[in-house]
Design a protein around this motif. Structure first.
Motif, mmCIF file in Angstrom:
data_model
loop_
_atom_site.group_PDB
_atom_site.id
_atom_site.type_symbol
_atom_site.label_atom_id
_atom_site.label_comp_id
_atom_site.label_asym_id
_atom_site.label_seq_id
_atom_site.Cartn_x
_atom_site.Cartn_y
_atom_site.Cartn_z
ATOM 1 N N VAL A 14 -78.324 -15.932 -64.823
ATOM 2 C CA VAL A 14 -79.173 -15.564 -63.692
ATOM 3 C C VAL A 14 -80.587 -16.107 -63.906
ATOM 4 N N LYS A 15 -81.137 -16.690 -62.867
ATOM 5 C CA LYS A 15 -82.498 -17.251 -62.918
ATOM 6 C C LYS A 15 -83.519 -16.211 -62.470
ATOM 7 N N GLU A 16 -84.750 -16.365 -62.956
ATOM 8 C CA GLU A 16 -85.831 -15.434 -62.627
ATOM 9 C C GLU A 16 -86.067 -15.323 -61.120
ATOM 10 N N SER A 17 -85.780 -16.367 -60.384
ATOM 11 C CA SER A 17 -85.995 -16.369 -58.928
ATOM 12 C C SER A 17 -84.883 -15.656 -58.147
ATOM 13 N N GLU A 18 -83.822 -15.241 -58.809
ATOM 14 C CA GLU A 18 -82.676 -14.657 -58.118
ATOM 15 C C GLU A 18 -82.767 -13.128 -58.044
ATOM 16 N N SER A 19 -82.155 -12.572 -57.001
ATOM 17 C CA SER A 19 -82.215 -11.122 -56.788
ATOM 18 C C SER A 19 -81.573 -10.344 -57.935
ATOM 19 N N GLU A 20 -80.547 -10.890 -58.564
ATOM 20 C CA GLU A 20 -79.902 -10.202 -59.683
ATOM 21 C C GLU A 20 -80.888 -9.995 -60.840
ATOM 22 N N TYR A 21 -81.762 -10.960 -61.059
ATOM 23 C CA TYR A 21 -82.786 -10.848 -62.101
ATOM 24 C C TYR A 21 -83.726 -9.690 -61.758
ATOM 25 N N ARG A 22 -84.173 -9.656 -60.510
ATOM 26 C CA ARG A 22 -85.077 -8.589 -60.081
ATOM 27 C C ARG A 22 -84.441 -7.212 -60.249
ATOM 28 N N ARG A 23 -83.167 -7.096 -59.858
ATOM 29 C CA ARG A 23 -82.475 -5.808 -59.989
ATOM 30 C C ARG A 23 -82.349 -5.383 -61.457
ATOM 31 N N ALA A 24 -82.028 -6.316 -62.329
ATOM 32 C CA ALA A 24 -81.912 -5.997 -63.761
ATOM 33 C C ALA A 24 -83.277 -5.629 -64.339
ATOM 34 N N HIS A 25 -84.312 -6.289 -63.873
ATOM 35 C CA HIS A 25 -85.676 -5.977 -64.304
ATOM 36 C C HIS A 25 -86.033 -4.546 -63.912
ATOM 37 N N GLU A 26 -85.757 -4.186 -62.663
ATOM 38 C CA GLU A 26 -86.027 -2.823 -62.182
ATOM 39 C C GLU A 26 -85.222 -1.793 -62.975
ATOM 40 N N ALA A 32 -86.427 2.548 -69.349
ATOM 41 C CA ALA A 32 -87.502 2.751 -70.330
ATOM 42 C C ALA A 32 -88.420 3.897 -69.924
ATOM 43 N N ARG A 33 -88.675 4.061 -68.636
ATOM 44 C CA ARG A 33 -89.518 5.172 -68.165
ATOM 45 C C ARG A 33 -88.895 6.523 -68.472
ATOM 46 N N ARG A 34 -87.591 6.531 -68.695
ATOM 47 C CA ARG A 34 -86.889 7.772 -69.030
ATOM 48 C C ARG A 34 -86.537 7.834 -70.519
ATOM 49 N N ASN A 35 -87.263 7.057 -71.292
ATOM 50 C CA ASN A 35 -87.183 7.070 -72.763
ATOM 51 C C ASN A 35 -85.888 6.539 -73.347
ATOM 52 N N PHE A 36 -85.221 5.644 -72.639
ATOM 53 C CA PHE A 36 -84.071 4.964 -73.211
ATOM 54 C C PHE A 36 -84.527 3.668 -73.859
ATOM 55 N N THR A 37 -83.924 3.317 -74.980
ATOM 56 C CA THR A 37 -84.055 1.976 -75.538
ATOM 57 C C THR A 37 -83.059 1.110 -74.784
ATOM 58 N N VAL A 38 -83.496 -0.062 -74.324
ATOM 59 C CA VAL A 38 -82.626 -0.968 -73.579
ATOM 60 C C VAL A 38 -82.095 -2.030 -74.529
ATOM 61 N N CYS A 39 -80.773 -2.101 -74.613
ATOM 62 C CA CYS A 39 -80.085 -3.056 -75.483
ATOM 63 C C CYS A 39 -79.349 -4.072 -74.622
ATOM 64 N N THR A 40 -79.406 -5.327 -75.034
ATOM 65 C CA THR A 40 -78.643 -6.390 -74.367
ATOM 66 C C THR A 40 -78.143 -7.359 -75.430
ATOM 67 N N GLY A 41 -77.456 -8.388 -74.946
ATOM 68 C CA GLY A 41 -77.013 -9.460 -75.830
ATOM 69 C C GLY A 41 -78.153 -10.344 -76.308
ATOM 70 N N GLY A 42 -79.379 -10.078 -75.854
ATOM 71 C CA GLY A 42 -80.573 -10.693 -76.421
ATOM 72 C C GLY A 42 -81.003 -12.033 -75.869
ATOM 73 N N TYR A 43 -80.227 -12.631 -75.013
ATOM 74 C CA TYR A 43 -80.584 -13.965 -74.558
ATOM 75 C C TYR A 43 -81.244 -13.935 -73.171
ATOM 76 N N PHE A 44 -80.733 -14.661 -72.206
ATOM 77 C CA PHE A 44 -81.460 -14.862 -70.957
ATOM 78 C C PHE A 44 -80.757 -14.230 -69.769
ATOM 79 N N GLY A 45 -81.188 -14.538 -68.569
ATOM 80 C CA GLY A 45 -80.578 -13.999 -67.365
ATOM 81 C C GLY A 45 -80.786 -12.501 -67.245
ATOM 82 N N VAL A 46 -79.722 -11.777 -66.937
ATOM 83 C CA VAL A 46 -79.780 -10.322 -66.810
ATOM 84 C C VAL A 46 -80.276 -9.692 -68.100
ATOM 85 N N MET A 47 -79.860 -10.251 -69.236
ATOM 86 C CA MET A 47 -80.277 -9.708 -70.535
ATOM 87 C C MET A 47 -81.801 -9.735 -70.669
ATOM 88 N N GLU A 48 -82.400 -10.866 -70.357
ATOM 89 C CA GLU A 48 -83.856 -10.990 -70.424
ATOM 90 C C GLU A 48 -84.530 -10.087 -69.401
#
Length: 179
Positions: A14-26, A32-48
């Motif tokens: 997923v690219k930064e300009s795509e809606s899926e990126y925005r949704r994952a960012h939100e 994080a606002r609810r005190n969860f640590t966010v874990c991902t596969g560490g690379y790009f797209g939705v993970m980033e």
């Protein structure tokens, strides 16, 4: 005090300009606002996008990456755990998590979904899995039509990142949400 960890599954393409990126960012921001640590596969797209959102909310992030990958972890990862194989990466993403959110993705995301789901079915795992995102929600709707799929109360759909985060606050042990 340890923050509960939510692993976010989703496409690395997923690219930064795509809606899926925005949704994952939100989503990352809300978690994080609810005190969860966010874990991902560490690379790009939705993970980033997810860990970027978490960092913008002053949250903690974790990336599970491959030791011998040519790709470097994205710059929003606080703590990186490197593992030698793809299979170990998959199971480490599952092991460290207190819950999961499925965003839009491809075959890797499908593998993650069905591995978690089968572990739930075999009573090897008792953690919530939330489907969030247009493709993820349509996939869940499609799977509900299959008479051979086993569903339980821990597999749910969330239309918004706030609903996903609020559900997790309610069901994940040790959560102290701040709203």
């Amino acid at each position: 005090m340890k923050h509960p960890i939510i692993t976010v599954f989703g496409s690395g393409c997923v690219k930064e300009s795509e809606s899926e990126y925005r949704r994952a960012h939100e989503l990352g921001f809300c978690l994080a606002r609810r005190n969860f640590t966010v874990c991902t596969g560490g690379y790009f797209g939705v993970m980033e996008a997810a860990v970027r959102g978490a960092k913008e909310a002053d949250g903690k992030t974790l990336g599970i990456t491959l030791e011998h990958s040519k790709k470097k972890a994205n710059g929003f990862i606080d703590r990186e755990i490197k593992v030698p194989t793809w299979q170990e990466r998959l199971f480490k993403l599952i092991e460290v998590a207190d819950g999961f959110v499925v965003c839009d993705g491809g075959t890797g995301t499908l593998t993650e979904i069905f591995t978690v789901w089968e572990m739930m079915n075999k009573e090897m795992l008792n953690k919530p899995m939330i489907f969030y995102g247009s493709f993820a929600l349509s996939l869940l709707d499609f799977l509900r039509k299959n008479p051979f799929m086993i569903f339980n109360e821990q597999i749910i759909a969330a239309e918004t990142p706030e609903k996903a985060a609020e559900y997790l606050v309610q069901v994940v042990p040790g959560t102290k949400g701040t709203g």
